[in-house]
Design a protein around this motif. Sequence first.
Motif, PDB file in Angstrom:
ATOM      1  N   PHE A 160      31.317  24.806  10.713  1.00 29.51           N
ATOM      2  CA  PHE A 160      30.522  24.941  11.951  1.00 29.51           C
ATOM      3  C   PHE A 160      30.574  26.591  12.558  1.00 29.51           C
ATOM      4  CE2 PHE A 160      30.629  24.799  16.485  1.00 29.51           C
ATOM      5  CZ  PHE A 160      29.636  23.861  16.750  1.00 29.51           C
ATOM      6  N   VAL A 161      31.600  27.084  12.393  1.00 24.26           N
ATOM      7  CA  VAL A 161      31.551  28.549  12.861  1.00 24.26           C
ATOM      8  C   VAL A 161      30.589  29.255  12.060  1.00 24.26           C
ATOM      9  CG1 VAL A 161      33.239  30.516  13.117  1.00 24.26           C
ATOM     10  CG2 VAL A 161      34.195  28.250  13.685  1.00 24.26           C
ATOM     11  N   ALA A 162      30.479  28.961  10.928  1.00 29.01           N
ATOM     12  CA  ALA A 162      29.444  29.753  10.080  1.00 29.01           C
ATOM     13  C   ALA A 162      28.170  29.618  10.631  1.00 29.01           C
ATOM     14  CB  ALA A 162      29.641  29.333   8.574  1.00 29.01           C
ATOM     15  N   VAL A 163      27.902  28.276  10.728  1.00 28.00           N
ATOM     16  CA  VAL A 163      26.367  28.021  11.196  1.00 28.00           C
ATOM     17  C   VAL A 163      26.227  28.512  12.610  1.00 28.00           C
ATOM     18  CG1 VAL A 163      24.765  26.042  11.834  1.00 28.00           C
ATOM     19  CG2 VAL A 163      25.929  25.832   9.671  1.00 28.00           C
ATOM     20  N   MET A 164      27.135  28.342  13.578  1.00 30.56           N
ATOM     21  CA  MET A 164      26.856  28.862  14.911  1.00 30.56           C
ATOM     22  C   MET A 164      26.871  30.093  15.129  1.00 30.56           C
ATOM     23  SD  MET A 164      25.525  26.083  16.048  1.00 30.56           S
ATOM     24  CE  MET A 164      25.418  26.356  17.616  1.00 30.56           C
ATOM     25  N   GLY A 165      27.727  30.789  14.130  1.00 33.90           N
ATOM     26  CA  GLY A 165      28.013  32.234  14.348  1.00 33.90           C
ATOM     27  C   GLY A 165      26.730  33.155  13.641  1.00 33.90           C
ATOM     28  N   SER A 166      25.946  32.221  13.122  1.00 26.72           N
ATOM     29  CA  SER A 166      24.712  33.087  12.604  1.00 26.72           C
ATOM     30  C   SER A 166      23.753  33.466  13.668  1.00 26.72           C
ATOM     31  CB  SER A 166      24.003  31.930  11.685  1.00 26.72           C
ATOM     32  OG  SER A 166      23.355  31.007  12.374  1.00 26.72           O
ATOM     33  N   PRO A 167      22.913  34.175  13.058  1.00 25.68           N
ATOM     34  CA  PRO A 167      21.878  34.531  14.501  1.00 25.68           C
ATOM     35  C   PRO A 167      21.367  33.685  15.160  1.00 25.68           C
ATOM     36  CG  PRO A 167      21.577  36.092  12.553  1.00 25.68           C
ATOM     37  CD  PRO A 167      22.537  35.326  12.207  1.00 25.68           C
ATOM     38  N   LEU A 168      20.811  32.464  14.447  1.00 26.29           N
ATOM     39  CA  LEU A 168      20.272  31.348  15.150  1.00 26.29           C
ATOM     40  C   LEU A 168      21.229  30.637  16.046  1.00 26.29           C
ATOM     41  CD1 LEU A 168      17.967  29.522  15.497  1.00 26.29           C
ATOM     42  CD2 LEU A 168      18.541  28.170  13.662  1.00 26.29           C
ATOM     43  N   GLY A 169      22.420  30.486  15.366  1.00 26.16           N
ATOM     44  CA  GLY A 169      23.600  29.754  16.381  1.00 26.16           C
ATOM     45  C   GLY A 169      23.731  30.764  17.329  1.00 26.16           C
ATOM     46  N   LEU A 170      23.943  31.840  17.309  1.00 30.96           N
ATOM     47  CA  LEU A 170      24.149  32.981  18.351  1.00 30.96           C
ATOM     48  C   LEU A 170      22.954  32.865  19.559  1.00 30.96           C
ATOM     49  CD1 LEU A 170      25.871  36.154  16.883  1.00 30.96           C
ATOM     50  CD2 LEU A 170      27.009  34.097  18.026  1.00 30.96           C
ATOM     51  N   LEU A 171      21.883  32.628  18.998  1.00 30.64           N
ATOM     52  CA  LEU A 171      20.563  32.470  20.105  1.00 30.64           C
ATOM     53  C   LEU A 171      20.935  31.284  20.724  1.00 30.64           C
ATOM     54  CD1 LEU A 171      17.968  33.758  20.948  1.00 30.64           C
ATOM     55  CD2 LEU A 171      16.835  32.377  19.083  1.00 30.64           C
ATOM     56  N   ILE A 172      21.174  30.221  20.219  1.00 33.37           N
ATOM     57  CA  ILE A 172      21.401  28.876  20.844  1.00 33.37           C
ATOM     58  C   ILE A 172      22.480  29.125  21.771  1.00 33.37           C
ATOM     59  CG2 ILE A 172      22.141  26.561  20.509  1.00 33.37           C
ATOM     60  CD1 ILE A 172      20.771  26.557  17.807  1.00 33.37           C
ATOM     61  N   TRP A 173      23.525  29.871  21.398  1.00 26.87           N
ATOM     62  CA  TRP A 173      24.531  29.889  22.545  1.00 26.87           C
ATOM     63  C   TRP A 173      24.386  30.791  23.422  1.00 26.87           C
ATOM     64  CZ3 TRP A 173      27.801  26.288  22.524  1.00 26.87           C
ATOM     65  CH2 TRP A 173      28.605  25.766  21.282  1.00 26.87           C
ATOM     66  N   PHE A 174      23.490  31.841  23.457  1.00 28.61           N
ATOM     67  CA  PHE A 174      22.941  32.664  24.437  1.00 28.61           C
ATOM     68  C   PHE A 174      21.964  32.024  25.195  1.00 28.61           C
ATOM     69  CE2 PHE A 174      19.817  35.399  26.450  1.00 28.61           C
ATOM     70  CZ  PHE A 174      20.611  36.310  26.977  1.00 28.61           C
ATOM     71  N   GLY A 175      21.162  31.256  24.805  1.00 28.85           N
ATOM     72  CA  GLY A 175      20.410  30.258  25.652  1.00 28.85           C
ATOM     73  C   GLY A 175      21.113  29.261  26.345  1.00 28.85           C
ATOM     74  N   LEU A 176      22.283  28.729  25.859  1.00 27.88           N
ATOM     75  CA  LEU A 176      22.951  27.874  26.664  1.00 27.88           C
ATOM     76  C   LEU A 176      23.755  28.779  27.860  1.00 27.88           C
ATOM     77  CD1 LEU A 176      24.495  25.563  24.104  1.00 27.88           C
ATOM     78  CD2 LEU A 176      23.021  25.168  25.835  1.00 27.88           C
ATOM     79  N   THR A 177      24.167  29.817  27.681  1.00 23.74           N
ATOM     80  CA  THR A 177      24.680  30.906  28.551  1.00 23.74           C
ATOM     81  C   THR A 177      23.738  31.053  29.711  1.00 23.74           C
ATOM     82  OG1 THR A 177      26.362  31.649  27.068  1.00 23.74           O
ATOM     83  CG2 THR A 177      26.003  32.990  28.997  1.00 23.74           C
ATOM     84  N   LEU A 178      22.540  31.476  29.345  1.00 18.68           N
ATOM     85  CA  LEU A 178      21.638  31.790  30.210  1.00 18.68           C
ATOM     86  C   LEU A 178      21.022  30.642  31.012  1.00 18.68           C
ATOM     87  CD1 LEU A 178      19.541  33.893  31.573  1.00 18.68           C
ATOM     88  CD2 LEU A 178      17.977  32.995  29.458  1.00 18.68           C
ATOM     89  N   ALA A 179      20.972  29.259  30.527  1.00 17.15           N
ATOM     90  CA  ALA A 179      21.077  28.003  31.236  1.00 17.15           C
ATOM     91  C   ALA A 179      22.078  27.801  32.145  1.00 17.15           C
ATOM     92  CB  ALA A 179      20.669  27.030  30.305  1.00 17.15           C
ATOM     93  N   ALA A 180      23.186  28.084  31.860  1.00 14.79           N
ATOM     94  CA  ALA A 180      24.257  27.806  32.730  1.00 14.79           C
ATOM     95  C   ALA A 180      24.428  28.753  33.987  1.00 14.79           C
ATOM     96  CB  ALA A 180      25.630  27.929  31.952  1.00 14.79           C
ATOM     97  N   ALA A 181      24.077  30.036  33.499  1.00 15.83           N
ATOM     98  CA  ALA A 181      23.988  30.851  34.627  1.00 15.83           C
ATOM     99  C   ALA A 181      22.967  30.850  35.419  1.00 15.83           C
ATOM    100  CB  ALA A 181      23.886  32.512  33.989  1.00 15.83           C
ATOM    101  N   TYR A 182      21.793  30.321  35.148  1.00 17.41           N
ATOM    102  CA  TYR A 182      20.604  29.918  36.250  1.00 17.41           C
ATOM    103  C   TYR A 182      21.092  28.724  36.641  1.00 17.41           C
ATOM    104  CZ  TYR A 182      16.495  29.547  38.338  1.00 17.41           C
ATOM    105  OH  TYR A 182      15.321  29.178  39.354  1.00 17.41           O
ATOM    106  N   HIS A 183      21.591  27.735  36.176  1.00 21.83           N
ATOM    107  CA  HIS A 183      21.826  26.744  37.004  1.00 21.83           C
ATOM    108  C   HIS A 183      22.807  26.691  37.907  1.00 21.83           C
ATOM    109  CE1 HIS A 183      21.264  22.280  37.014  1.00 21.83           C
ATOM    110  NE2 HIS A 183      22.314  22.048  37.272  1.00 21.83           N
ATOM    111  N   LEU A 184      23.893  27.846  37.796  1.00 26.02           N
ATOM    112  CA  LEU A 184      24.743  28.291  38.825  1.00 26.02           C
ATOM    113  C   LEU A 184      24.008  28.792  39.805  1.00 26.02           C
ATOM    114  CD1 LEU A 184      27.680  28.973  39.858  1.00 26.02           C
ATOM    115  CD2 LEU A 184      27.558  30.952  38.457  1.00 26.02           C
ATOM    116  N   THR A 185      23.105  30.086  39.655  1.00 28.35           N
ATOM    117  CA  THR A 185      22.564  30.803  40.577  1.00 28.35           C
ATOM    118  C   THR A 185      21.777  29.771  41.404  1.00 28.35           C
ATOM    119  OG1 THR A 185      20.982  31.623  39.034  1.00 28.35           O
ATOM    120  CG2 THR A 185      22.844  32.987  39.587  1.00 28.35           C
TER     121      THR A 185
END
Length: 158
Positions: free
Chosen positions: A84-109
């Motif tokens: 799981f860490v290998a897949v989600m630590g790949s560039p595509l996985g990190l893009l997904i995590w970044f998108g979720l971070t952005l979604a959380a930050a915007y939902h907060l603001t």
Amino acid sequence: MTDSSPVSGDHPKDARDDQTGRFIQQPNGRIRPLSPHLQVWRFHLTMLGSILNRGAAIALSVGALFVVAWIAAASFGPDAYADFVAVMGSPLGLLIWFGLTLAAAYHLTAGIRHMIWDAGSGLTPKSATNLTMVSMVVAIVIALGFWAYLFASGKVTL
């Protein structure tokens, strides 16, 4: 002498003749749609803010599945977790995590923006637009700052 012709911009139907329930006669006599739709409203930034907030909520709901998968991988043992860490630590996985971070930050603001509006402040068109822009920019700054910290601290690498 009263003119029974519709005012410019009015729907030509009489609200009393409307069988669909989509039109209403206002106190000034004008016939207007019961609820706004694309033919009535021009696009503006606060509309985009509302759409993005709903999109962020959907993204966070989908993102919860990734968190569940992370917990499940941890419960299935070291090999499953490493995969799981290998897949989600790949560039595509990190893009997904970044998108979720952005979604959380915007939902907060956006939630903070709505609390300000609920308190009765920032309701003029100009201040609502400015507050929406601020919520978008601050969300981007939060997400970029969080990920800059993760990369700078070495917790995340490509």
